[in-house]
Design an enzyme around this catalytic site. Structure first.
Site, PDB file in Angstrom:
ATOM      1  N   ARG A 173      11.968  -5.453   4.804  1.00 58.42           N
ATOM      2  CA  ARG A 173      11.693  -4.044   4.472  1.00 58.42           C
ATOM      3  C   ARG A 173      12.664  -3.098   5.194  1.00 58.42           C
ATOM      4  O   ARG A 173      12.968  -3.251   6.359  1.00 58.42           O
ATOM      5  CB  ARG A 173      10.268  -3.682   4.870  1.00 58.42           C
ATOM      6  CG  ARG A 173       9.993  -2.176   4.781  1.00 58.42           C
ATOM      7  CD  ARG A 173       8.547  -1.837   4.865  1.00 58.42           C
ATOM      8  NE  ARG A 173       7.924  -2.224   6.101  1.00 58.42           N
ATOM      9  CZ  ARG A 173       6.631  -2.086   6.348  1.00 58.42           C
ATOM     10  NH1 ARG A 173       5.840  -1.585   5.406  1.00 58.42           N
ATOM     11  NH2 ARG A 173       6.109  -2.454   7.489  1.00 58.42           N
ATOM     12  N   ARG A 233      -9.495   1.587   8.781  1.00 62.20           N
ATOM     13  CA  ARG A 233      -9.097   0.228   9.141  1.00 62.20           C
ATOM     14  C   ARG A 233     -10.185  -0.478   9.944  1.00 62.20           C
ATOM     15  O   ARG A 233     -10.016  -1.625  10.309  1.00 62.20           O
ATOM     16  CB  ARG A 233      -7.861   0.322  10.022  1.00 62.20           C
ATOM     17  CG  ARG A 233      -6.583  -0.155   9.374  1.00 62.20           C
ATOM     18  CD  ARG A 233      -5.498   0.108  10.380  1.00 62.20           C
ATOM     19  NE  ARG A 233      -4.342  -0.679  10.175  1.00 62.20           N
ATOM     20  CZ  ARG A 233      -3.275  -0.274   9.511  1.00 62.20           C
ATOM     21  NH1 ARG A 233      -3.244   0.901   8.940  1.00 62.20           N
ATOM     22  NH2 ARG A 233      -2.234  -1.060   9.421  1.00 62.20           N
ATOM     23  N   ARG A 242      -0.300  -8.666  13.395  1.00 64.70           N
ATOM     24  CA  ARG A 242      -0.897  -7.589  12.579  1.00 64.70           C
ATOM     25  C   ARG A 242      -1.798  -8.172  11.487  1.00 64.70           C
ATOM     26  O   ARG A 242      -2.832  -7.588  11.154  1.00 64.70           O
ATOM     27  CB  ARG A 242       0.216  -6.734  11.946  1.00 64.70           C
ATOM     28  CG  ARG A 242       0.835  -5.773  12.953  1.00 64.70           C
ATOM     29  CD  ARG A 242       2.172  -5.236  12.475  1.00 64.70           C
ATOM     30  NE  ARG A 242       2.120  -4.533  11.219  1.00 64.70           N
ATOM     31  CZ  ARG A 242       3.179  -4.341  10.427  1.00 64.70           C
ATOM     32  NH1 ARG A 242       4.359  -4.801  10.765  1.00 64.70           N
ATOM     33  NH2 ARG A 242       3.049  -3.672   9.313  1.00 64.70           N
ATOM     34  N   LYS A 261       0.840  -1.212   0.000  1.00 64.86           N
ATOM     35  CA  LYS A 261       0.000   0.000   0.000  1.00 64.86           C
ATOM     36  C   LYS A 261       0.873   1.259   0.000  1.00 64.86           C
ATOM     37  O   LYS A 261       0.675   2.168  -0.804  1.00 64.86           O
ATOM     38  CB  LYS A 261      -0.930   0.030   1.233  1.00 64.86           C
ATOM     39  CG  LYS A 261      -1.817  -1.185   1.381  1.00 64.86           C
ATOM     40  CD  LYS A 261      -2.707  -1.095   2.603  1.00 64.86           C
ATOM     41  CE  LYS A 261      -1.969  -1.040   3.916  1.00 64.86           C
ATOM     42  NZ  LYS A 261      -1.253  -2.273   4.274  1.00 64.86           N
ATOM     43  N   ARG A 320      11.528  -1.295  10.846  1.00 62.14           N
ATOM     44  CA  ARG A 320      10.468  -0.958  11.804  1.00 62.14           C
ATOM     45  C   ARG A 320      10.377  -1.991  12.927  1.00 62.14           C
ATOM     46  O   ARG A 320      10.530  -3.175  12.678  1.00 62.14           O
ATOM     47  CB  ARG A 320       9.121  -0.860  11.065  1.00 62.14           C
ATOM     48  CG  ARG A 320       8.914   0.474  10.406  1.00 62.14           C
ATOM     49  CD  ARG A 320       7.731   0.512   9.489  1.00 62.14           C
ATOM     50  NE  ARG A 320       6.499  -0.080   9.990  1.00 62.14           N
ATOM     51  CZ  ARG A 320       5.349  -0.074   9.334  1.00 62.14           C
ATOM     52  NH1 ARG A 320       5.285   0.543   8.150  1.00 62.14           N
ATOM     53  NH2 ARG A 320       4.277  -0.631   9.828  1.00 62.14           N
TER      54      ARG A 320
END
Ligand code: AP5
Length: 218
Positions: free
Chosen positions: A129, A90, A173, A15, A162
């Site tokens: 990431r 969300r 998550r 996203k 992160r």
């Protein structure tokens, strides 16, 4: 009428990657609730201290806080022509609050790209990431590596991993997404604005498909 695009998809679907590219090509601001929370956490504002308790565990920040923050953000002048929303809404309550706010502006959600990716790929993407400190540019050590390891291609700032990208937090998550956010797929399908995308395709292919869909709404 202004254009509001809402990215939907599980954590790691791409996203943020696509929202940033689209923001550049459309000139619309990229509004990421995750980025706003992370900025506040790094500055240790009151909002940041509150959000940190939730984001580090992969839980959702309470609706009233998040909705208040988005209402303030979308009222700023740079959102006059619309915005590319990434990570909001969300929950159903957030989606309804967004509809009410856009209704006040005489507008509505125009397109909801829903990026689908299997769980195994999501975990692989998030554990590799790397994000830039200065502006949140996103890389992947294997799928989208920076020219120099640890350095952002765009602004030369440091790349970091992160805290919520640890494998166990990522799995949580994904569960939180399935429980709270996945129902929004039906919500937007019924409104006729859902656009389903195969997020396992390369980044450039996903962008091409998205840009073609965007032409349809302008
Ligand atoms: P947030 O920052 O929104 O995280 P997220 O939704 O979990 O999404 P991610 O940023 O992890 O993934 P992404 O889909 O953007 O993927 P990306 O493009 O980076 O939220 C963080 C936290 O904040 C939440 O857990 C919650 O606590 C809180 N929060 C935020 N919004 C909230 C709200 N509305 N209400 C309540 N709480 C909220 O890509 C991932 C990786 O894959 C990258 O390395 C990228 O290079 C790579 N990649 C991308 N696309 C491809 C591709 N096509 N092929 C190969 N690799 C790819």
């Amino acid at each position: 009428m202004a254009s509001y695009i809402v990215f939907l998809g599980p954590p790691g679907a791409g996203k943020g990657t696509q929202a940033k590219i689209l923001a550049q090509s459309t000139g619309l601001p990229h509004v990421s609730t995750g980025d706003i929370f992370r900025e506040n956490i790094s500055q240790q504002t009151e909002l940041g201290r509150l959000a940190q308790q939730y984001t580090e565990k992969g839980e959702l920040v309470p609706d009233d806080v998040t909705i208040g923050m988005i209402r303030e953000r979308l009222r700023r002048p740079d959102c006059e022509k619309g915005a590319i929303l990434d990570g909001f809404p969300r929950t159903l309550a957030q989606a309804e609050a967004l509809d009410r706010l856009l209704d006040e502006f005489g507008s509505r959600v125009n397109l909801v790209p829903f990026i689908q990716v299997d769980d195994e790929t999501l975990v692989a993407r998030l554990s590799g990431r790397w994000t830039c400190r200065a502006a949140g540019h996103i890389f992947h050590e294997q799928f989208n590596p920076p020219a120099r390891p640890g350095v952002c291609d765009f602004d030369g700032s440091e790349l970091y991993q992160r805290k919520d990208d640890r494998a166990d937090t990522v799995r949580h998550r994904i569960q939180v997404y399935r429980q709270n956010t996945a129902p929004l797929v039906e919500y937007y399908r019924q409104k006729g604005v859902l656009f389903e995308l195969d997020g396992t395709e390369p980044i450039e292919t996903v962008t091409k498909v998205l840009l073609a869909a965007l032409e349809g709404i302008n």
